[in-house]
Design an enzyme around this catalytic site. Structure first.
Site, PDB file in Angstrom:
ATOM      1  N   GLU B 106       0.620  -1.185   0.026  1.00 32.61           N
ATOM      2  CA  GLU B 106      -0.137   0.163  -0.128  1.00 32.61           C
ATOM      3  C   GLU B 106       0.956   1.236   0.107  1.00 32.61           C
ATOM      4  OE1 GLU B 106      -3.378   1.066   0.355  1.00 32.61           O
ATOM      5  OE2 GLU B 106      -2.220   2.848   0.409  1.00 32.61           O
ATOM      6  N   ASP B 155      -6.571  -4.067  -5.673  1.00 26.35           N
ATOM      7  CA  ASP B 155      -7.693  -3.585  -4.517  1.00 26.35           C
ATOM      8  C   ASP B 155      -7.219  -1.919  -4.538  1.00 26.35           C
ATOM      9  OD1 ASP B 155      -9.684  -2.806  -2.960  1.00 26.35           O
ATOM     10  OD2 ASP B 155      -8.598  -4.052  -1.341  1.00 26.35           O
ATOM     11  N   THR B 157      -8.073   2.250  -5.712  1.00 27.41           N
ATOM     12  CA  THR B 157      -9.024   3.471  -5.647  1.00 27.41           C
ATOM     13  C   THR B 157      -9.327   3.561  -7.062  1.00 27.41           C
ATOM     14  OG1 THR B 157      -7.148   5.008  -5.811  1.00 27.41           O
ATOM     15  CG2 THR B 157      -7.928   4.354  -3.522  1.00 27.41           C
TER      16      THR B 157
END
Lengths: 276, 276
Positions: B106, B155, B157
Site C-alpha cells: 500500500e 484493490d 482506488t
C-alpha cells in the site's frame, strides 16, 4: 444555478441528481407527481419524492419484472399489470407473440397521462391494440377477477399510501384466484439491503399461498442500494426455467435469468437460508 | 444539527449519508483521508472525498474481489494485495489454509494506520503472522517481483492520482511476470453503468496479456450505480471454476461465483458481446 433533486431513500441515505429542468409537476388525487430531466439518468418519474423510473435505467427493472415469469410460462396469452402506470412493464409484455391481451390497472390516471406525454420510450406500448388501460384500484380489479390471467405482474410503488395493500396476504390470495390454474406472478419486493423485513414477510406470504415462491435479484442504480429484489410465485411452472424463444432485451438474457436466482448469503437468510 | 456527507460519484450524481461524527481526518502525503461514522453504513473510509469502504457493505466488495480467484486456484500459497490498505482483502485471503504468505503493498501508510485504529473489523487480518505489510508503490513492487505469487489482487482506488498506473497494460504485463506459471489475478474495474470505457480498456488490456480474462459483477451499495465489476485474468485456471472447500462468507458462495459471470446484455457489450 445548479438544481439538484435529492431523494431520501432512507432517513439516513439519499441519492442526488443534477437537474436540467422540471418537465411537469402536479398534485394528483393520490400523490405528488413530477417528471424531471436529469443529467445522469435522463427523464425521471418521481412520485411523492421517490424515484419511480428513469429513461436510462428503466430497462433493468422492467425487463426483470416481466421476462422472468413470462419466460417461465409456456404461452402467456392474458397478462395483467397492477400499477406500472408508466407503461414500461406493458412494453416488455408485448414482446411475446402469444400475448392476446395485456391489461394495465393503475389507480392514478394522471400518472398514465404524464408518462404518455413525457416518457414516450417507456409508455409506447400503451398504444398497442392488445392493451386495455383501466384507471381503477388494482386491489379491486384483482378481487373481482377469477381464473382470468396467465401472468400477473405487480409493478407497485413503495409499500406506503395506495400501494400498501399490494403487499398483504389478502391480496396474494386474490392474485392466486385471479390466475388460471397454471398461472404465475411476479412482484417487485424492494431492496435486500434496506427492506429486509418486508422481503421476509412478502416471501413468507406468497410462499403460504402459492406452491412455489422464489426470490430473484437485479441491479437498478436509482433504487435504494442499487440491488433490487423481485418475488415470483407460481401454481405449477418453476420460475427458474425458460420456456420461450428469446426476445430483444438490454439486461435480461437466459444466463441472467438463472443467475438472478443465485442469492448471496445475506439474501438467502431472508428466504429460509437454503439455496433456491 | 444534521451533518450530511455527499460524494459526487459523477459530475451529475451523488450519494449522501447522514453522519454521526467525524472519527478522523487528515491530509496524508498522497490524499485527503477521513473516517466518518454514518447512520446508514457505520464507519466509512473516505479518500479524496470518495467512499472506499464501509463497515456495513465492505463484505460484498472484499469477498468478491478475493474469493472468485482464490477459489479458481487449486492451492494459493503466496498472495499479493496491491492497494487495499484497509486490510479487508487480506482478511478474506487468510480464510484459506493453503495460504503461507499474504503481502499487502500500500502506497499510503497513513491509510493502513487509520484503518488499524478505527476499522478493526476490516483490518483485523493485518495482525496475522502470515501477513507482511509493505508501505511502498505497488507498481514498483510488482515490477521487481518475478514468478513469485500464486494470486495477485488489485484493490485500487478510482483510476485517478496514485492509482492511475494500476489500470495500464504496462502494469498488467508486470503482474503477469510477477505471477507463477499457473498464477491468477483479479482487479476491481469500476461500474458498468458509469465507467464503460474504462472496463472495455482494462478488459482488452488484460485479455491481450493473459490467455484468459473474464469480467464478473457484484452489488456494492456505496459505489456508483451499486453495480460493480471485477476483471479476473489467468494463465491457466478458468476463473469460473471453484476448486477449493467453501469458506465462511456473507455474500460469496458457489452459486454466486457462477452467477457473477452471467452478464446482462449491456455489460456483455463491453467484453465483445459474447456469453462468457
Amino acid at each position: 444555478m445548479e438544481l439538484w433533486f435529492t431523494e431520501k431513500q432512507t432517513p439516513a441515505l439519499g441519492i442526488t441528481c443534477l437537474v436540467r429542468e422540471t418537465v411537469c409537476r402536479q398534485k394528483t388525487r393520490y400523490q405528488d407527481l413530477a417528471i424531471i430531466d436529469t443529467v445522469e439518468f435522463g427523464r425521471m418519474l418521481v412520485l411523492d419524492g421517490m424515484v419511480m423510473t428513469t429513461e436510462k435505467d428503466e430497462f433493468v427493472y422492467h425487463e426483470m419484472l416481466v421476462h422472468v415469469v413470462m419466460q417461465a410460462h409456456p404461452a402467456p396469452r392474458h397478462v395483467l399489470v397492477v400499477g406500472g402506470g408508466d407503461g414500461g412493464a406493458i412494453r416488455e409484455v408485448l414482446k411475446y407473440e402469444s400475448v392476446e391481451t395485456a391489461t394495465l390497472v393503475e389507480i392514478d390516471g394522471e400518472v398514465v397521462e404524464a408518462c404518455r406525454k413525457y416518457l414516450p420510450q417507456i409508455s409506447c406500448g400503451l398504444q398497442d391494440p392488445r392493451v386495455t388501460v383501466l384507471i381503477e384500484d388494482g386491489l379491486e380489479h384483482v378481487k373481482r377477477s377469477v381464473g382470468k390471467y396467465d401472468v400477473i405482474l405487480v409493478d407497485s410503488t413503495e409499500p406506503v399510501g395506495p400501494a400498501r395493500g399490494l403487499f398483504t396476504v389478502e391480496f396474494f390470495r386474490d392474485v392466486y384466484r385471479a390466475l388460471k390454474k397454471d398461472g404465475i406472478m411476479a412482484a417487485q419486493t424492494e431492496s435486500p439491503f434496506v427492506n429486509r423485513e418486508l422481503i421476509k414477510e412478502v416471501f413468507a406470504g406468497l410462499g403460504g399461498v402459492f406452491p412455489l415462491a422464489r426470490l430473484y435479484l437485479a441491479s437498478v442504480p436509482t433504487y435504494p442500494s442499487g440491488l433490487w429484489s423481485f418475488t415470483a410465485a407460481s401454481k405449477c411452472y418453476d420460475p427458474k426455467n425458460c420456456r420461450q424463444k428469446p426476445v430483444e432485451t438490454k439486461y435480461y438474457n437466459f444466463a441472467v435469468h438463472g443467475a438472478a436466482f443465485c442469492l448471496p448469503g445475506f439474501v438467502r437468510e431472508l428466504v429460509g437460508g437454503k439455496e433456491q
